[in-house]
Design an enzyme around this catalytic site. Structure first.
Site, PDB file in Angstrom:
ATOM      1  N   LYS A 297     -14.762  -0.084  14.388  1.00 37.75           N
ATOM      2  CA  LYS A 297     -13.515  -0.848  14.437  1.00 37.75           C
ATOM      3  C   LYS A 297     -13.006  -0.957  15.869  1.00 37.75           C
ATOM      4  O   LYS A 297     -12.512  -2.012  16.279  1.00 37.75           O
ATOM      5  CB  LYS A 297     -12.460  -0.178  13.547  1.00 37.75           C
ATOM      6  CG  LYS A 297     -11.129  -0.917  13.523  1.00 37.75           C
ATOM      7  CD  LYS A 297     -10.146  -0.281  12.540  1.00 37.75           C
ATOM      8  CE  LYS A 297      -8.837  -1.051  12.501  1.00 37.75           C
ATOM      9  NZ  LYS A 297      -7.884  -0.504  11.504  1.00 37.75           N
TER      10      LYS A 297
ATOM     11  N   ASN B 185       0.849  -1.190   0.000  1.00 36.05           N
ATOM     12  CA  ASN B 185       0.000   0.000   0.000  1.00 36.05           C
ATOM     13  C   ASN B 185       0.885   1.240   0.000  1.00 36.05           C
ATOM     14  O   ASN B 185       2.115   1.138  -0.017  1.00 36.05           O
ATOM     15  CB  ASN B 185      -0.961  -0.021   1.188  1.00 36.05           C
ATOM     16  CG  ASN B 185      -0.232  -0.141   2.509  1.00 36.05           C
ATOM     17  OD1 ASN B 185       0.577   0.719   2.858  1.00 36.05           O
ATOM     18  ND2 ASN B 185      -0.510  -1.210   3.249  1.00 36.05           N
TER      19      ASN B 185
ATOM     20  N   LYS C  80       9.869 -16.386 -10.528  1.00 35.59           N
ATOM     21  CA  LYS C  80       9.206 -15.272 -11.187  1.00 35.59           C
ATOM     22  C   LYS C  80       8.177 -15.787 -12.181  1.00 35.59           C
ATOM     23  O   LYS C  80       8.475 -16.619 -13.045  1.00 35.59           O
ATOM     24  CB  LYS C  80      10.227 -14.395 -11.902  1.00 35.59           C
ATOM     25  CG  LYS C  80       9.600 -13.205 -12.608  1.00 35.59           C
ATOM     26  CD  LYS C  80      10.630 -12.383 -13.366  1.00 35.59           C
ATOM     27  CE  LYS C  80       9.955 -11.248 -14.127  1.00 35.59           C
ATOM     28  NZ  LYS C  80      10.932 -10.472 -14.918  1.00 35.59           N
TER      29      LYS C  80
ATOM     30  N   PRO D 140      -3.293 -12.325   9.572  1.00 38.65           N
ATOM     31  CA  PRO D 140      -3.653 -12.272  10.999  1.00 38.65           C
ATOM     32  C   PRO D 140      -4.020 -10.856  11.417  1.00 38.65           C
ATOM     33  O   PRO D 140      -3.469  -9.878  10.904  1.00 38.65           O
ATOM     34  CB  PRO D 140      -2.371 -12.754  11.695  1.00 38.65           C
ATOM     35  CG  PRO D 140      -1.270 -12.529  10.710  1.00 38.65           C
ATOM     36  CD  PRO D 140      -1.902 -12.750   9.362  1.00 38.65           C
ATOM     37  N   ASP D 141      -4.948 -10.737  12.323  1.00 38.75           N
ATOM     38  CA  ASP D 141      -5.406  -9.447  12.832  1.00 38.75           C
ATOM     39  C   ASP D 141      -4.565  -9.113  14.066  1.00 38.75           C
ATOM     40  O   ASP D 141      -4.861  -9.553  15.183  1.00 38.75           O
ATOM     41  CB  ASP D 141      -6.893  -9.512  13.185  1.00 38.75           C
ATOM     42  CG  ASP D 141      -7.491  -8.141  13.444  1.00 38.75           C
ATOM     43  OD1 ASP D 141      -6.765  -7.279  13.986  1.00 38.75           O
ATOM     44  OD2 ASP D 141      -8.672  -7.937  13.114  1.00 38.75           O
TER      45      ASP D 141
ATOM     46  N   LYS E 130     -12.382  -4.598  17.395  1.00 37.79           N
ATOM     47  CA  LYS E 130     -11.026  -5.046  17.693  1.00 37.79           C
ATOM     48  C   LYS E 130     -10.766  -5.184  19.187  1.00 37.79           C
ATOM     49  O   LYS E 130      -9.823  -5.870  19.599  1.00 37.79           O
ATOM     50  CB  LYS E 130     -10.009  -4.061  17.110  1.00 37.79           C
ATOM     51  CG  LYS E 130     -10.159  -3.815  15.611  1.00 37.79           C
ATOM     52  CD  LYS E 130      -9.778  -5.023  14.792  1.00 37.79           C
ATOM     53  CE  LYS E 130      -9.778  -4.666  13.302  1.00 37.79           C
ATOM     54  NZ  LYS E 130      -9.391  -5.795  12.446  1.00 37.79           N
TER      55      LYS E 130
END
Length: 398
Positions: A338, A208, A286, A304-305, A342
């Site tokens: 959230k 990201n 590749k 995994p959180d 969480k």
């Protein structure tokens, strides 16, 4: 507070260098030893003789002085002090520091040191306000460099505005702060930062736009308040701050492992932009086009959180768990949901829509979501956001 401390004072070139003579005198009055380094530009404003006489110490000037290298090499010199002070810190010196250049004694010492550094900028107002200088300031703050000033005032060039070097008493006060135990002294804090890279094959990955700048700034701000910081970072664009324990990882799984392996901490701040998904069928070789026009089919699994895992740790759970929520719509509503989902104490929410320029930029505009409600903070630099958050964390742990 400065008694028996060793201060390495680097004097840059500029009319403000005359203040360094008074600074030397006042630092010595407090019982500290001053080891002076005078740049060639600084010699245009103050003489080596006057600096040496006031410091009662040898003036170091030349990187390639063989006698000095035999007595005290530049590496040893850079680490022999309790604090490095640059006053005045010119635009040129700041640029060298930000870019990691080392082409004279002063810049080499600054690159080689593992000692805290405090700088007192001094330059023309337009030079200070120039985008390049402000980028350098942001970089240096992210690196953990301390700042005192600059002040607003009339300059030698006749212009008025920010860029005037801080007055000597203010520099002394800033120096003293480095030797005062902060509100987080004795506390351990874990900070995660940066993106994660989830491999597709040996040369491609999913990531990201996170630069890691906010996480770096938070770790530095917590360190400056006296915390012992464990800094777990993905492959970020911004280097980690000095004075923290750095653990470098690539993937979300590696980040979770590093977090679980860390010692018990009082608070944990999860600023990392962890990828939600990983490629299940990543290739050890590749991937190549075969001429069929078909793209390879990628299978994904949830990562995994980490935030939820730590929030549910039980006895090992930190007293304060802070998560981040990077959203593009319904920011507060999504962040509030959230926090509940969480199980963390706080969520720092921000709008990372492309038009905000926040993800990968130098500023942030966040809303702090807690059990008692929400608090919108104005847009400010990521360093300022970090300092404000660090102060709130210190109060919560008090």
């Amino acid at each position: 507070m400065l008694h028996n401390k060793k201060i390495l004072l680097i004097i840059g070139g500029g009319i403000a260098a005359f203040k360094s003579l008074d600074l030397i005198r006042r630092v010595r009055e407090q019982g500290a030893e001053v080891i002076p380094v005078l740049t060639r530009a600084g010699e245009e404003f103050v003489t080596p003789l006057s600096v040496s006489a006031l410091a009662a110490n040898k003036v170091y000037r030349d990187l390639f002085d063989l006698t000095d290298e035999a007595e005290m090499g530049h590496i040893e010199l850079s680490r022999a002090a309790d604090l490095v002070v640059v006053a005045p810190a010119t635009a040129d010196l700041m640029a060298k520091m930000a870019q990691g250049l080392a082409n004279d004694l002063a810049s080499t010492l600054l690159l080689a040191t593992d000692t805290p550094v405090l700088i007192a900028p001094a330059m023309n107002v337009k030079m200070w306000e120039h985008p390049a200088s402000q980028r350098n300031v942001e970089t240096l703050m992210g690196d953990g460099i301390g700042f005192v000033g600059p002040d607003d005032g009339t300059m030698a060039c006749g212009e008025f505005g920010p860029g005037r070097m801080a007055e000597v008493p203010d520099i002394i006060t800033a120096m003293q702060r480095f030797f005062i135990a902060g509100p987080l002294a004795g506390r351990k804090v874990l900070v995660t930062s940066g993106p994660t890279h989830e491999p597709i094959d040996p040369v491609r990955y999913i990531a990201n736009r996170s630069s890691g700048a906010q996480g770096v700034a938070i770790a530095g701000a917590l360190r400056d308040l006296g915390a012992e910081v464990v800094f777990v970072t993905g492959p970020a664009a911004v280097p980690p701050p000095h004075g923290v324990q750095v653990v470098q990882v690539e993937t979300a799984a590696q980040m979770l492992f590093a977090v679980e392996a860390a010692p018990k901490v009082d608070a944990a701040v999860f600023a990392a932009a962890v990828a939600d998904w990983r490629v299940d069928n990543s290739s050890a070789h590749k991937m190549k086009k075969d001429g069929s026009g078909k793209a390879p089919a990628l299978a994904f699994s949830e990562n995994p959180d980490i935030l939820k895992t730590v929030s549910g740790w039980g006895d090992k759970r930190p007293k304060l768990v802070v998560g981040f929520a990077a959203e593009t719509d319904d920011v507060v509503a999504n962040a509030t949901a959230k926090r509940t989902r969480k199980g963390c104490d706080w969520i720092v929410a921000n709008d990372v829509s492309p038009e905000t320029g926040i993800m990968g930029g130098t500023e942030n505009a966040v809303t702090l979501v807690t059990e008692t409600g929400t608090e919108a903070w104005p847009r400010m630099s990521k360093s300022e956001t970090a300092r404000k958050l660090a102060v709130r964390i210190a109060k919560a742990l008090a």
